[in-house]
Design a protein around this motif. Structure first.
Motif, PDB file in Angstrom:
ATOM      1  N   VAL A  37      27.783  32.344  54.092  1.00  0.00           N
ATOM      2  CA  VAL A  37      28.018  31.374  55.153  1.00  0.00           C
ATOM      3  C   VAL A  37      29.420  31.562  55.710  1.00  0.00           C
ATOM      4  O   VAL A  37      30.373  31.769  54.955  1.00  0.00           O
ATOM      5  N   GLY A  38      29.534  31.469  57.027  1.00  0.00           N
ATOM      6  CA  GLY A  38      30.845  31.525  57.651  1.00  0.00           C
ATOM      7  C   GLY A  38      30.797  32.198  58.992  1.00  0.00           C
ATOM      8  O   GLY A  38      29.776  32.768  59.375  1.00  0.00           O
ATOM      9  N   ASP A  39      31.926  32.135  59.701  1.00  0.00           N
ATOM     10  CA  ASP A  39      32.027  32.827  60.979  1.00  0.00           C
ATOM     11  C   ASP A  39      33.320  33.632  61.073  1.00  0.00           C
ATOM     12  O   ASP A  39      33.631  34.187  62.104  1.00  0.00           O
ATOM     13  N   ASP A  40      34.052  33.695  59.969  1.00  0.00           N
ATOM     14  CA  ASP A  40      35.315  34.436  59.907  1.00  0.00           C
ATOM     15  C   ASP A  40      35.093  35.742  59.145  1.00  0.00           C
ATOM     16  O   ASP A  40      35.057  35.769  57.926  1.00  0.00           O
ATOM     17  N   ARG A  41      34.908  36.820  59.909  1.00  0.00           N
ATOM     18  CA  ARG A  41      34.605  38.111  59.285  1.00  0.00           C
ATOM     19  C   ARG A  41      35.709  38.556  58.330  1.00  0.00           C
ATOM     20  O   ARG A  41      35.425  39.112  57.268  1.00  0.00           O
ATOM     21  N   ASP A  42      36.963  38.331  58.691  1.00  0.00           N
ATOM     22  CA  ASP A  42      38.062  38.735  57.808  1.00  0.00           C
ATOM     23  C   ASP A  42      37.964  38.042  56.452  1.00  0.00           C
ATOM     24  O   ASP A  42      38.212  38.650  55.418  1.00  0.00           O
ATOM     25  N   ARG A  43      37.602  36.762  56.469  1.00  0.00           N
ATOM     26  CA  ARG A  43      37.456  36.016  55.220  1.00  0.00           C
ATOM     27  C   ARG A  43      36.332  36.612  54.372  1.00  0.00           C
ATOM     28  O   ARG A  43      36.481  36.805  53.161  1.00  0.00           O
ATOM     29  N   GLU A  66      35.124  39.658  54.529  1.00  0.00           N
ATOM     30  CA  GLU A  66      35.568  40.987  54.070  1.00  0.00           C
ATOM     31  C   GLU A  66      36.492  40.858  52.849  1.00  0.00           C
ATOM     32  O   GLU A  66      36.418  41.672  51.927  1.00  0.00           O
ATOM     33  N   ALA A  67      37.347  39.829  52.832  1.00  0.00           N
ATOM     34  CA  ALA A  67      38.228  39.604  51.689  1.00  0.00           C
ATOM     35  C   ALA A  67      37.420  39.209  50.458  1.00  0.00           C
ATOM     36  O   ALA A  67      37.730  39.647  49.338  1.00  0.00           O
ATOM     37  N   VAL A  68      36.387  38.398  50.648  1.00  0.00           N
ATOM     38  CA  VAL A  68      35.508  38.040  49.525  1.00  0.00           C
ATOM     39  C   VAL A  68      34.841  39.294  48.976  1.00  0.00           C
ATOM     40  O   VAL A  68      34.819  39.522  47.759  1.00  0.00           O
ATOM     41  N   VAL A  69      34.295  40.120  49.849  1.00  0.00           N
ATOM     42  CA  VAL A  69      33.653  41.370  49.436  1.00  0.00           C
ATOM     43  C   VAL A  69      34.631  42.241  48.645  1.00  0.00           C
ATOM     44  O   VAL A  69      34.291  42.796  47.596  1.00  0.00           O
ATOM     45  N   ALA A  70      35.858  42.339  49.120  1.00  0.00           N
ATOM     46  CA  ALA A  70      36.863  43.178  48.448  1.00  0.00           C
ATOM     47  C   ALA A  70      37.197  42.679  47.056  1.00  0.00           C
ATOM     48  O   ALA A  70      37.686  43.459  46.219  1.00  0.00           O
ATOM     49  N   SER A  71      36.915  41.401  46.767  1.00  0.00           N
ATOM     50  CA  SER A  71      37.222  40.856  45.452  1.00  0.00           C
ATOM     51  C   SER A  71      36.099  41.062  44.437  1.00  0.00           C
ATOM     52  O   SER A  71      36.259  40.738  43.258  1.00  0.00           O
ATOM     53  N   ASP A  72      34.975  41.621  44.863  1.00  0.00           N
ATOM     54  CA  ASP A  72      33.861  41.906  43.953  1.00  0.00           C
ATOM     55  C   ASP A  72      34.286  42.998  42.964  1.00  0.00           C
ATOM     56  O   ASP A  72      34.761  44.067  43.380  1.00  0.00           O
ATOM     57  N   PRO A  73      34.089  42.776  41.656  1.00  0.00           N
ATOM     58  CA  PRO A  73      34.416  43.823  40.685  1.00  0.00           C
ATOM     59  C   PRO A  73      33.699  45.145  40.954  1.00  0.00           C
ATOM     60  O   PRO A  73      34.255  46.212  40.670  1.00  0.00           O
ATOM     61  N   PHE A  74      32.486  45.093  41.515  1.00  0.00           N
ATOM     62  CA  PHE A  74      31.791  46.326  41.881  1.00  0.00           C
ATOM     63  C   PHE A  74      32.594  47.117  42.900  1.00  0.00           C
ATOM     64  O   PHE A  74      32.657  48.351  42.833  1.00  0.00           O
ATOM     65  N   VAL A  75      33.202  46.435  43.858  1.00  0.00           N
ATOM     66  CA  VAL A  75      34.007  47.104  44.882  1.00  0.00           C
ATOM     67  C   VAL A  75      35.319  47.592  44.275  1.00  0.00           C
ATOM     68  O   VAL A  75      35.736  48.724  44.507  1.00  0.00           O
ATOM     69  N   GLN A  76      35.958  46.726  43.506  1.00  0.00           N
ATOM     70  CA  GLN A  76      37.243  47.079  42.907  1.00  0.00           C
ATOM     71  C   GLN A  76      37.138  48.307  42.006  1.00  0.00           C
ATOM     72  O   GLN A  76      38.061  49.105  41.940  1.00  0.00           O
ATOM     73  N   GLU A  77      35.997  48.455  41.345  1.00  0.00           N
ATOM     74  CA  GLU A  77      35.792  49.608  40.456  1.00  0.00           C
ATOM     75  C   GLU A  77      35.016  50.737  41.128  1.00  0.00           C
ATOM     76  O   GLU A  77      34.637  51.712  40.482  1.00  0.00           O
ATOM     77  N   GLU A  78      34.769  50.576  42.434  1.00  0.00           N
ATOM     78  CA  GLU A  78      34.163  51.612  43.276  1.00  0.00           C
ATOM     79  C   GLU A  78      32.798  52.086  42.788  1.00  0.00           C
ATOM     80  O   GLU A  78      32.514  53.283  42.776  1.00  0.00           O
TER      81      GLU A  78
END
Length: 99
Positions: A52-58, A60-72
């Protein structure tokens, strides 16, 4: 509203080693009101999340905090859309088109 499509980019054993941390992160996002639905794709090569949301930057920041992303071990495709129609019970998520 956003559709977050996860696609695994690492072998299954590397993904599985991070699954508990990923699921804790998913739970946190549900508790924060960011996610409203999630599940695994079939075949199991990733997952799908509705955010939910309309702020893409927000988002994207949530996505970047996923451990799956952090560990590539996965990549995300982030698709923003305006949810103008819903099934009964989901009316609170309807949005008005802009422009």
């Amino acid at each position: 509203m956003f559709v977050l499509e996860l696609t695994y980019t690492a072998p299954a054993d590397e993904v599985d080693a991070l699954r508990e941390a990923h699921m804790e992160w998913v739970d946190e996002q549900f508790e924060a009101g960011v996610f409203i639905a999630s599940g695994r794709k079939k075949p199991l090569d990733g997952g799908v999340i509705l955010a939910v949301g309309d702020d893409r930057d927000r988002i994207e920041a949530v996505v970047a905090s996923d451990p799956f992303v952090q560990e590539e071990v996965c990549g995300y495709r982030v698709t923003q859309f305006t949810m103008t129609r819903t099934a009964p019970g989901l009316e609170e998520f309807r949005q008005q088109p802009v422009g």
